[in-house]
Design an enzyme around this catalytic site. Structure first.
Site, PDB file in Angstrom:
ATOM      1  N   ILE A   1       0.810  -1.218   0.000  1.00 20.04           N
ATOM      2  CA  ILE A   1       0.000   0.000   0.000  1.00 20.04           C
ATOM      3  C   ILE A   1       0.844   1.268   0.000  1.00 20.04           C
ATOM      4  CG2 ILE A   1      -2.175  -0.865   0.945  1.00 20.04           C
ATOM      5  CD1 ILE A   1      -1.201  -0.161   3.718  1.00 20.04           C
TER       6      ILE A   1
ATOM      7  N   LYS B   1       4.880  -2.097   8.283  1.00 20.38           N
ATOM      8  CA  LYS B   1       5.871  -1.157   7.758  1.00 20.38           C
ATOM      9  C   LYS B   1       7.248  -1.800   7.827  1.00 20.38           C
ATOM     10  CE  LYS B   1       7.576   3.584   8.231  1.00 20.38           C
ATOM     11  NZ  LYS B   1       7.206   4.960   8.551  1.00 20.38           N
TER      12      LYS B   1
ATOM     13  N   ASP C   1       7.368  16.082   9.266  1.00 24.71           N
ATOM     14  CA  ASP C   1       7.068  15.675   7.888  1.00 24.71           C
ATOM     15  C   ASP C   1       5.559  15.669   7.633  1.00 24.71           C
ATOM     16  OD1 ASP C   1       7.799  15.002   5.327  1.00 24.71           O
ATOM     17  OD2 ASP C   1       8.117  12.880   5.742  1.00 24.71           O
TER      18      ASP C   1
ATOM     19  N   VAL D   1       5.235  -0.348   2.833  1.00 24.02           N
ATOM     20  CA  VAL D   1       4.145  -0.695   3.745  1.00 24.02           C
ATOM     21  C   VAL D   1       3.192  -1.660   3.047  1.00 24.02           C
ATOM     22  CG1 VAL D   1       2.280   0.227   5.175  1.00 24.02           C
ATOM     23  CG2 VAL D   1       4.371   1.549   4.883  1.00 24.02           C
TER      24      VAL D   1
ATOM     25  N   GLY E   1       7.905   4.307   0.183  1.00 28.20           N
ATOM     26  CA  GLY E   1       8.497   5.628   0.388  1.00 28.20           C
ATOM     27  C   GLY E   1      10.006   5.575   0.333  1.00 28.20           C
ATOM     28  N   THR E   2      10.616   6.643   0.816  1.00 27.50           N
ATOM     29  CA  THR E   2      12.069   6.738   0.834  1.00 27.50           C
ATOM     30  C   THR E   2      12.652   5.835   1.910  1.00 27.50           C
ATOM     31  OG1 THR E   2      11.354   9.027   1.065  1.00 27.50           O
ATOM     32  CG2 THR E   2      13.585   8.680   0.274  1.00 27.50           C
ATOM     33  N   PHE E   3      11.849   5.575   2.946  1.00 23.07           N
ATOM     34  CA  PHE E   3      12.417   4.884   4.091  1.00 23.07           C
ATOM     35  C   PHE E   3      11.794   3.525   4.375  1.00 23.07           C
ATOM     36  CE2 PHE E   3      12.462   9.513   4.859  1.00 23.07           C
ATOM     37  CZ  PHE E   3      13.822   9.719   4.744  1.00 23.07           C
ATOM     38  N   SER E   4      10.697   3.220   3.664  1.00 26.24           N
ATOM     39  CA  SER E   4      10.032   1.965   3.988  1.00 26.24           C
ATOM     40  C   SER E   4       9.084   1.523   2.885  1.00 26.24           C
ATOM     41  CB  SER E   4       9.224   2.133   5.272  1.00 26.24           C
ATOM     42  OG  SER E   4       8.077   2.908   5.004  1.00 26.24           O
TER      43      SER E   4
HETATM   44  P1  ADP Z   1       7.373   6.206   4.809  1.00 22.01           P
HETATM   45  O1  ADP Z   1       8.326   6.523   5.910  1.00 22.01           O
HETATM   46  O2  ADP Z   1       7.933   5.235   3.826  1.00 22.01           O
HETATM   47  O3  ADP Z   1       6.785   7.429   4.172  1.00 22.01           O
HETATM   48  P2  ADP Z   1       4.747   5.870   6.090  1.00 22.01           P
HETATM   49  O4  ADP Z   1       4.656   5.471   7.517  1.00 22.01           O
HETATM   50  O5  ADP Z   1       4.469   7.275   5.741  1.00 22.01           O
HETATM   51  O6  ADP Z   1       6.172   5.395   5.523  1.00 22.01           O
HETATM   52  O7  ADP Z   1       3.767   4.948   5.237  1.00 22.01           O
HETATM   53  C1  ADP Z   1       3.749   5.021   3.823  1.00 22.01           C
HETATM   54  C2  ADP Z   1       2.329   4.868   3.296  1.00 22.01           C
HETATM   55  O8  ADP Z   1       1.776   3.611   3.726  1.00 22.01           O
HETATM   56  C3  ADP Z   1       1.345   5.918   3.821  1.00 22.01           C
HETATM   57  O9  ADP Z   1       1.369   7.093   3.052  1.00 22.01           O
HETATM   58  C4  ADP Z   1       0.023   5.179   3.721  1.00 22.01           C
HETATM   59  O10 ADP Z   1      -0.473   5.225   2.394  1.00 22.01           O
HETATM   60  C5  ADP Z   1       0.402   3.741   4.038  1.00 22.01           C
HETATM   61  N1  ADP Z   1       0.181   3.483   5.484  1.00 22.01           N
HETATM   62  C6  ADP Z   1       1.060   3.676   6.500  1.00 22.01           C
HETATM   63  N2  ADP Z   1       0.529   3.342   7.694  1.00 22.01           N
HETATM   64  C7  ADP Z   1      -0.736   2.938   7.445  1.00 22.01           C
HETATM   65  C8  ADP Z   1      -1.833   2.474   8.271  1.00 22.01           C
HETATM   66  N3  ADP Z   1      -1.701   2.349   9.588  1.00 22.01           N
HETATM   67  N4  ADP Z   1      -2.995   2.162   7.666  1.00 22.01           N
HETATM   68  C9  ADP Z   1      -3.134   2.266   6.339  1.00 22.01           C
HETATM   69  N5  ADP Z   1      -2.158   2.680   5.507  1.00 22.01           N
HETATM   70  C10 ADP Z   1      -0.968   3.031   6.034  1.00 22.01           C
HETATM   71 MG    MG Z   2       5.468   8.874   4.834  1.00 21.17          MG
END
Ligand code: ADP
Ligand code: MG
Length: 406
Positions: free
Chosen positions: A29, A91, A178, A37, A32-35
């Site tokens: 779903i 994540k 952020d 999900v 990103g740059t760091f993970s």
């Molecule tokens: P990153 O550090 O890679 O940006 P995020 O924690 O922002 O990681 O998560 C990336 C994306 O994953 C989010 O923009 C969202 O679309 C999805 N996501 C993250 N956490 C959840 C969650 N608890 N429920 C649903 N989607 C999520």
């Molecule tokens: Mg993010």
């Protein structure tokens, strides 16, 4: 599903012993740059179904309604109402992230566990260099899908939710760093959102070097004069465009996303506060009001300053820089001394300012009273001087966010 995604999911399945017995990966779903999900089903949910007393239909995690005390640790109700989610977001943090960074994110999430507007951490595990965090899955919609049609009332509800989250985070002395649409998961149907991604978050006020912005104005003017006198008297280091600037570089935390960085981050303020999140929230509001995403589109910090200066004008931008001991100077012809009002920018970007516009006769070229109210709130969030910018807590008391009267 894409073959490479399938391969990655298979890899994750095999990274942790018993992973497959606990979680069934459904789809990717986010990347990103760091993970990366993934959405997954918590299979143990079935075994514990009765034990956890969960409504069989309730497969999505829903935070309790707004208004429930948001950050009191003694609130025993909070853990009670937060039942075991059936669907989770897994994540997978990239192995290139530093251990201290990963620890920081998990620790801050743990500290924020009682804030209902922050997506809580269910658990986390590590296998050699791989760390995964498990969060309840929060159903949300893509910002790009809903922002073009939001009414001012929708905006007020959205920002009430976002500022409730910010106030809870800031009350703990934590800066998110952020704030942007992809880190605030919003469900327009339920009119609720949760804050995610504390990967760049930090505690306010740790290992700060003093910045001029925290001095009183007189001291600041004195110091600025001294430094200008020094630079002109010595042939040594010369100011200029960053590439040609020979002065020793200033260091400050600049973590965040381009386009959402507050002016004090761009000016490398060394005493940044929770107000940087309020600026970023303001950028989201500006984006929605102007119906343009992304609103700012700079490649680097200098371009970001140019974009902000175009709106605010060089005079105010200069003052904003001086707060942090920076000289802002420009010979770009499109940057005027006075800049433009948010009204103008909004009318331009929604194509309502052109007198030849055939709808002009129908009362266009004007903002509605509701839109004017939104701009008044926006000005408080996008205040260049962080000490004058509204705090999240005060913002919640502003008529734009206090929805009681409606
Ligand atoms: P990153 O550090 O890679 O940006 P995020 O924690 O922002 O990681 O998560 C990336 C994306 O994953 C989010 O923009 C969202 O679309 C999805 N996501 C993250 N956490 C959840 C969650 N608890 N429920 C649903 N989607 C999520
Ligand atoms: Mg993010």
């Amino acid at each position: 599903i894409d073959l490479s995604v399938r391969e990655d999911m298979e890899k994750l399945n095999n990274t942790f012993p018993n992973f497959k017995d606990n979680y069934r990966l459904i789809k990717r779903i986010g990347e990103g740059t760091f993970s990366t999900v993934y959405k997954a089903e918590d299979i143990r949910y079935h075994h514990y179904h009765n034990h956890w007393d969960l409504d069989a239909k309730e497969c999505q995690w829903t935070p309790p309604p707004l208004g429930v005390a948001s950050n009191s640790r003694s609130n025993s109700q909070s853990r009670h109402t937060r039942r075991r989610p059936k669907f989770v977001a897994i994540k997978k943090i990239y192995v290139t992230s530093s251990p201290s960074r990963i620890f920081n994110e998990l620790e801050l999430l743990h500290d924020l566990r009682d804030s209902h507007s922050v997506c809580p951490l269910v658990t986390a595990f590590r296998q050699s260099d791989q760390v995964v965090a498990i969060l309840p899955y929060f159903r949300h919609q893509d910002f790009r899908k809903y922002y073009p049609n939001m009414t001012v009332m929708d905006m007020r509800i959205y920002f009430r939710s976002l500022f409730t989250a910010l106030a809870a985070v800031h009350a703990q002395g934590i800066i998110h760093r952020d704030i942007k649409p992809t880190n605030f998961l919003y469900d327009p149907e339920k009119k609720r959102g949760v804050l995610v991604d504390f990967g760049l978050a930090e505690r306010e006020g740790i290992d700060n070097k003093p910045c001029l912005c925290h001095e009183d104005p007189q001291v600041r003017r004195q110091r600025l004069k001294q430094s200008v006198a020094f630079t002109s008297a010595h042939a040594g280091p010369q100011p200029g465009y960053p590439k040609n600037d020979t002065r020793p570089s200033r260091r400050a935390n600049r973590a965040g996303t381009r386009g959402f960085r507050a002016p004090e981050v761009l000016f490398k303020c060394t005493e940044q506060t929770t107000k940087i999140d309020v600026w970023s929230a303001g950028v989201i509001l500006l984006t929605i009001l102007c119906r343009r995403f992304p609103f700012f589109n700079s490649a680097d910090d200098v371009e970001a300053m140019i974009e902000i200066a175009t709106i605010f004008g060089s005079r105010r931008m200069k003052q904003a820089g001086q707060l942090h001991g920076c000289m802002f100077d420009t010979n770009i012809p499109t940057i005027g001394a006075a800049g433009f009002s948010f009204e103008k920018i909004m009318l331009w970007s929604t194509c309502r300012s052109d007198p030849s516009n055939k709808d002009a006769a129908k009362g266009q070229g004007q903002l509605t009273d509701q839109e004017k109210g939104a701009l008044e709130f926006l000005r408080l969030c996008m205040e260049l001087d962080p000490s004058k910018r509204v705090s999240a807590e005060d913002a919640l008391r502003h008529p734009f966010l206090s929805l009681d009267g409606d």
